[in-house]
Scaffold this motif. Sequence first.
Motif, PDB file in Angstrom:
ATOM      1  N   GLU A  89       0.906  -1.242   0.079  1.00 25.96           N
ATOM      2  CA  GLU A  89       0.025  -0.049  -0.051  1.00 25.96           C
ATOM      3  C   GLU A  89       0.824   1.465  -0.048  1.00 25.96           C
ATOM      4  N   GLY A  90       0.480   2.257  -0.414  1.00 26.63           N
ATOM      5  CA  GLY A  90       0.864   3.545  -0.511  1.00 26.63           C
ATOM      6  C   GLY A  90       0.218   4.726  -1.093  1.00 26.63           C
ATOM      7  N   ARG A  91       0.457   5.963  -1.103  1.00 24.11           N
ATOM      8  CA  ARG A  91      -0.254   6.839  -1.558  1.00 24.11           C
ATOM      9  C   ARG A  91       0.035   7.737  -2.822  1.00 24.11           C
ATOM     10  N   LEU A  92      -0.600   7.937  -3.731  1.00 28.60           N
ATOM     11  CA  LEU A  92      -0.361   8.454  -4.965  1.00 28.60           C
ATOM     12  C   LEU A  92       0.175   9.836  -4.707  1.00 28.60           C
ATOM     13  N   ILE A  93       1.179   9.920  -5.462  1.00 30.59           N
ATOM     14  CA  ILE A  93       1.886  11.409  -5.605  1.00 30.59           C
ATOM     15  C   ILE A  93       1.403  12.003  -7.061  1.00 30.59           C
ATOM     16  N   ARG A  94       1.581  11.466  -7.925  1.00 26.78           N
ATOM     17  CA  ARG A  94       1.277  11.888  -9.304  1.00 26.78           C
ATOM     18  C   ARG A  94       1.632  10.624 -10.241  1.00 26.78           C
TER      19      ARG A  94
END
Length: 243
Positions: free
Chosen positions: A9-14
């Motif tokens: 899991e992660g967080r989208l930056i761009r």
Amino acid sequence: MKFSEPLIEGRLIRRYKRFLADVRLPNGEEVVAHCPNTGSMRNCQPENARVWLSESNNPKRKLRYTWELVEASPGAIACVNTARPNAQAKHAIEAGVISELRGYRQCRNEVRYGAEKSRIDLLLSGHDREPDAWVEVKNVTLAEGAQGYFPDAVTERGQKHLRELMAQVINGDRAVLLFVVNHTAIEEVQPADHIDPRYGQLLRQAVEAGVEVLAYRAALMGVDGNPSARLELIDPVPVNCEP
């Protein structure tokens, strides 16, 4: 049908240059992931969205991570890897999940066909009562509320596929457009006339010509409401071709 390894899991930056995405992992590390999707990914790349990556240990790969899933809206998971739908469809057909396509003994991938020099995603043969079935698979991830749309960008290639399918009906075979619904919020699929009106027109012509249009939803989420390893198709979704 599952992912071979647990997802990260992660967080989208761009997302940028179509095939690249910057993702922030839980430990704060920022990584570049391969984005295996040539479409616009409309409504599937909100800022800071939760995303899930697969990891490869192949030293020959330039990028270690591949973007697989995204929380496209609160509680709604979409699979953005367009390399997955063909395998999802084949698995579902061979498992008998898609009732309309049961009874075929052989399933071949990427068979050349048609006057426009196409490749069909799946060619089914060996049925006792039905002619061969030419199955074109499309990935549906564009959701506006509970309404799913295809395509998410103008697609001349998709238009070509519809013409090829109509020709197969004229030849006496079955022709099937199978929408793999890789978005858990979608309750119905219809052509995206507001994005590609020509595709919508051709799809309705194809239906009138005898092309069968089906849609089946992927699991993607577990009973706890969180993303799971389940890629298999589980149930049909209505298709509305009315303008």
